[in-house]
Design a protein around this motif. Structure first.
Motif, mmCIF file in Angstrom:
data_model
loop_
_atom_site.group_PDB
_atom_site.id
_atom_site.type_symbol
_atom_site.label_atom_id
_atom_site.label_comp_id
_atom_site.label_asym_id
_atom_site.label_seq_id
_atom_site.Cartn_x
_atom_site.Cartn_y
_atom_site.Cartn_z
ATOM 1 N N GLU A 45 0.868 -1.182 0.000
ATOM 2 C CA GLU A 45 0.000 0.000 0.000
ATOM 3 C C GLU A 45 0.902 1.228 0.000
ATOM 4 O O GLU A 45 1.616 1.480 0.971
ATOM 5 C CB GLU A 45 -0.873 0.017 1.254
ATOM 6 C CG GLU A 45 -2.120 -0.797 1.101
ATOM 7 C CD GLU A 45 -3.054 -0.622 2.289
ATOM 8 O OE1 GLU A 45 -2.849 0.314 3.081
ATOM 9 O OE2 GLU A 45 -3.961 -1.442 2.406
ATOM 10 N N ALA A 46 0.865 1.979 -1.087
ATOM 11 C CA ALA A 46 1.807 3.089 -1.255
ATOM 12 C C ALA A 46 1.695 4.112 -0.133
ATOM 13 O O ALA A 46 2.676 4.699 0.288
ATOM 14 C CB ALA A 46 1.567 3.767 -2.598
ATOM 15 N N GLU A 47 0.473 4.308 0.369
ATOM 16 C CA GLU A 47 0.261 5.369 1.351
ATOM 17 C C GLU A 47 0.860 5.043 2.718
ATOM 18 O O GLU A 47 1.279 5.931 3.435
ATOM 19 C CB GLU A 47 -1.244 5.611 1.503
ATOM 20 C CG GLU A 47 -1.616 7.043 1.253
ATOM 21 C CD GLU A 47 -3.106 7.227 1.101
ATOM 22 O OE1 GLU A 47 -3.686 7.922 1.925
ATOM 23 O OE2 GLU A 47 -3.676 6.638 0.149
ATOM 24 N N THR A 48 0.894 3.746 3.041
ATOM 25 C CA THR A 48 1.307 3.401 4.405
ATOM 26 C C THR A 48 2.687 2.748 4.480
ATOM 27 O O THR A 48 3.313 2.767 5.540
ATOM 28 C CB THR A 48 0.280 2.431 5.033
ATOM 29 O OG1 THR A 48 0.101 1.335 4.126
ATOM 30 C CG2 THR A 48 -1.054 3.123 5.264
ATOM 31 N N ALA A 49 3.177 2.185 3.365
ATOM 32 C CA ALA A 49 4.449 1.463 3.424
ATOM 33 C C ALA A 49 5.601 2.446 3.640
ATOM 34 O O ALA A 49 5.570 3.569 3.145
ATOM 35 C CB ALA A 49 4.671 0.702 2.127
ATOM 36 N N GLU A 50 6.610 1.998 4.363
ATOM 37 C CA GLU A 50 7.800 2.832 4.518
ATOM 38 C C GLU A 50 8.837 2.324 3.521
ATOM 39 O O GLU A 50 9.333 1.199 3.637
ATOM 40 C CB GLU A 50 8.316 2.705 5.954
ATOM 41 C CG GLU A 50 9.454 3.659 6.238
ATOM 42 C CD GLU A 50 10.201 3.255 7.488
ATOM 43 O OE1 GLU A 50 11.320 2.729 7.361
ATOM 44 O OE2 GLU A 50 9.628 3.430 8.580
ATOM 45 N N ILE A 51 9.102 3.130 2.509
ATOM 46 C CA ILE A 51 9.989 2.686 1.431
ATOM 47 C C ILE A 51 11.237 3.559 1.434
ATOM 48 O O ILE A 51 11.140 4.793 1.455
ATOM 49 C CB ILE A 51 9.283 2.787 0.053
ATOM 50 C CG1 ILE A 51 8.009 1.936 0.060
ATOM 51 C CG2 ILE A 51 10.207 2.350 -1.078
ATOM 52 C CD1 ILE A 51 7.132 2.111 -1.167
ATOM 53 N N ILE A 52 12.397 2.914 1.419
ATOM 54 C CA ILE A 52 13.657 3.671 1.373
ATOM 55 C C ILE A 52 14.421 3.203 0.141
ATOM 56 O O ILE A 52 14.629 2.001 -0.073
ATOM 57 C CB ILE A 52 14.486 3.454 2.654
ATOM 58 C CG1 ILE A 52 13.679 3.987 3.851
ATOM 59 C CG2 ILE A 52 15.834 4.160 2.547
ATOM 60 C CD1 ILE A 52 14.355 3.854 5.179
ATOM 61 N N VAL A 53 14.791 4.145 -0.713
ATOM 62 C CA VAL A 53 15.491 3.801 -1.958
ATOM 63 C C VAL A 53 16.893 4.392 -1.898
ATOM 64 O O VAL A 53 17.047 5.617 -1.771
ATOM 65 C CB VAL A 53 14.751 4.367 -3.194
ATOM 66 C CG1 VAL A 53 15.415 3.882 -4.475
ATOM 67 C CG2 VAL A 53 13.286 3.991 -3.170
ATOM 68 N N ALA A 54 17.874 3.530 -1.981
ATOM 69 C CA ALA A 54 19.282 3.946 -1.937
ATOM 70 C C ALA A 54 19.517 4.934 -0.779
ATOM 71 O O ALA A 54 20.133 5.984 -0.970
ATOM 72 C CB ALA A 54 19.702 4.544 -3.272
ATOM 73 N N GLY A 55 18.956 4.621 0.350
ATOM 74 C CA GLY A 55 19.182 5.431 1.558
ATOM 75 C C GLY A 55 18.222 6.596 1.718
ATOM 76 O O GLY A 55 18.249 7.280 2.737
ATOM 77 N N GLU A 56 17.372 6.843 0.706
ATOM 78 C CA GLU A 56 16.457 8.010 0.781
ATOM 79 C C GLU A 56 15.017 7.573 1.005
ATOM 80 O O GLU A 56 14.479 6.803 0.202
ATOM 81 C CB GLU A 56 16.477 8.763 -0.542
ATOM 82 C CG GLU A 56 17.600 9.734 -0.682
ATOM 83 C CD GLU A 56 17.501 10.462 -1.996
ATOM 84 O OE1 GLU A 56 16.413 10.977 -2.333
ATOM 85 O OE2 GLU A 56 18.508 10.471 -2.714
ATOM 86 N N PRO A 57 14.390 8.078 2.046
ATOM 87 C CA PRO A 57 12.976 7.728 2.261
ATOM 88 C C PRO A 57 12.111 8.299 1.137
ATOM 89 O O PRO A 57 12.328 9.427 0.704
ATOM 90 C CB PRO A 57 12.621 8.407 3.586
ATOM 91 C CG PRO A 57 13.906 8.870 4.178
ATOM 92 C CD PRO A 57 14.907 8.982 3.075
ATOM 93 N N LEU A 58 11.185 7.508 0.669
ATOM 94 C CA LEU A 58 10.315 7.943 -0.426
ATOM 95 C C LEU A 58 9.112 8.670 0.156
ATOM 96 O O LEU A 58 8.463 8.159 1.062
ATOM 97 C CB LEU A 58 9.835 6.697 -1.168
ATOM 98 C CG LEU A 58 9.452 6.856 -2.614
ATOM 99 C CD1 LEU A 58 10.706 7.032 -3.463
ATOM 100 C CD2 LEU A 58 8.703 5.609 -3.080
ATOM 101 N N ARG A 59 8.857 9.871 -0.366
ATOM 102 C CA ARG A 59 7.674 10.614 0.121
ATOM 103 C C ARG A 59 6.502 10.247 -0.787
ATOM 104 O O ARG A 59 6.573 10.463 -2.001
ATOM 105 C CB ARG A 59 7.961 12.115 0.045
ATOM 106 C CG ARG A 59 6.961 12.937 0.828
ATOM 107 C CD ARG A 59 7.623 14.214 1.361
ATOM 108 N NE ARG A 59 7.919 15.155 0.289
ATOM 109 C CZ ARG A 59 7.078 16.067 -0.148
ATOM 110 N NH1 ARG A 59 5.876 16.169 0.378
ATOM 111 N NH2 ARG A 59 7.408 16.904 -1.098
#
Ligand code: URA
Length: 242
Positions: A45-59
């Motif tokens: 779920e895009a709204e609730t998942a905590e996603i970090i890409v190459a060290g950067e949190p995705l907003r």
């Protein structure tokens, strides 16, 4: 909220292509709720998942923003019973997001067309009171003069009596080429402005809108997501403060 593939969610931020995201997942550089994502197809779920890409949190971004290099021959509309529209240039998953063109380009006009499902931003970009610049390149059937430029600057009166806001016309190296900057969008406006000067537009291309130029890497019919910086710039131009 429905779950979506993680590669799609990340690519929709405009910074990495789907192919790059796949590579990042393979290298273990995409973290999902603290753990490396198992595969690019993993759904969250895009709204609730905590996603970090190459060290950067995705907003997470609620809306979708695309830049399309519109080719001639397609309508700037979401649907039409008889004619082909720009929506056919998008894949099925994007077509289902309720995107629409931000303003219209004529069927035979090429160039930058923004597509979004953010109605508020679209409205603010189009309202003349926000003075959002749109720059066009036009090729005419006759040479342009300083008098044409002065008439554009004074505000052209169209054939039906409507008065246009002052606009800038810069004559190109070839005097049949003109670069026009407008802050409004009346029906067939540029063609009618030149017609009122006794000249016919043979070719028209939009080069930029709200300070955002058409990406030179996009071939006719190609699109890409706007980057975070580009969306922020548009929001500023549209008078939306973060
Ligand atoms: N003005 C026109 O005449 N046509 C367009 O497509 C855009 C601006």
């Amino acid at each position: 909220m429905a779950k979506e593939r993680i590669d799609k969610i990340i690519a929709s931020m405009g910074r990495w292509s789907r192919r790059e995201v796949k590579g990042l997942v393979r290298e273990g550089l995409v973290l999902l709720n603290g753990q490396p994502a198992a595969s690019p197809e993993e759904k969250v779920e895009a709204e609730t998942a905590e996603i970090i890409v190459a060290g950067e949190p995705l907003r997470y971004r609620r809306f979708t923003y695309l830049m399309l290099h519109k080719p001639a021959g397609l309508l700037s509309a979401t649907e039409d019973s008889r004619q082909r529209t720009v929506m056919e240039l998008l894949p099925e998953d994007l077509r289902r997001r309720g995107l629409f063109p931000v303003g219209r380009l004529d069927r035979d006009t090429e160039g930058l067309l923004l597509l979004t499902n953010d109605g508020d931003l679209a409205h603010r970009l189009l309202t003349p009171k926000n003075h959002v610049d749109k720059v066009y390149r036009a090729l005419l059937d006759a040479p342009l003069t300083g008098e044409d430029a002065a008439a554009f600057a004074a505000g052209i009166k169209l054939g039906d009596g409507q008065r246009c806001l002052p606009a800038s016309l810069r004559v190109g190296e070839d005097p049949r080429e003109g670069f026009v900057t407008l802050h409004e969008g009346k029906f067939h406006q540029i063609k009618r402005m030149f017609l009122s000067r006794g000249k016919t537009v043979l070719y028209l291309k939009r080069l930029s809108m709200g300070g955002l130029s058409l990406d030179q890497k996009l071939g006719k019919g190609e699109y890409r997501y706007l980057t975070e910086e580009e969306v922020t710039k548009l929001r500023e131009k549209a008078g939306i403060c973060e």
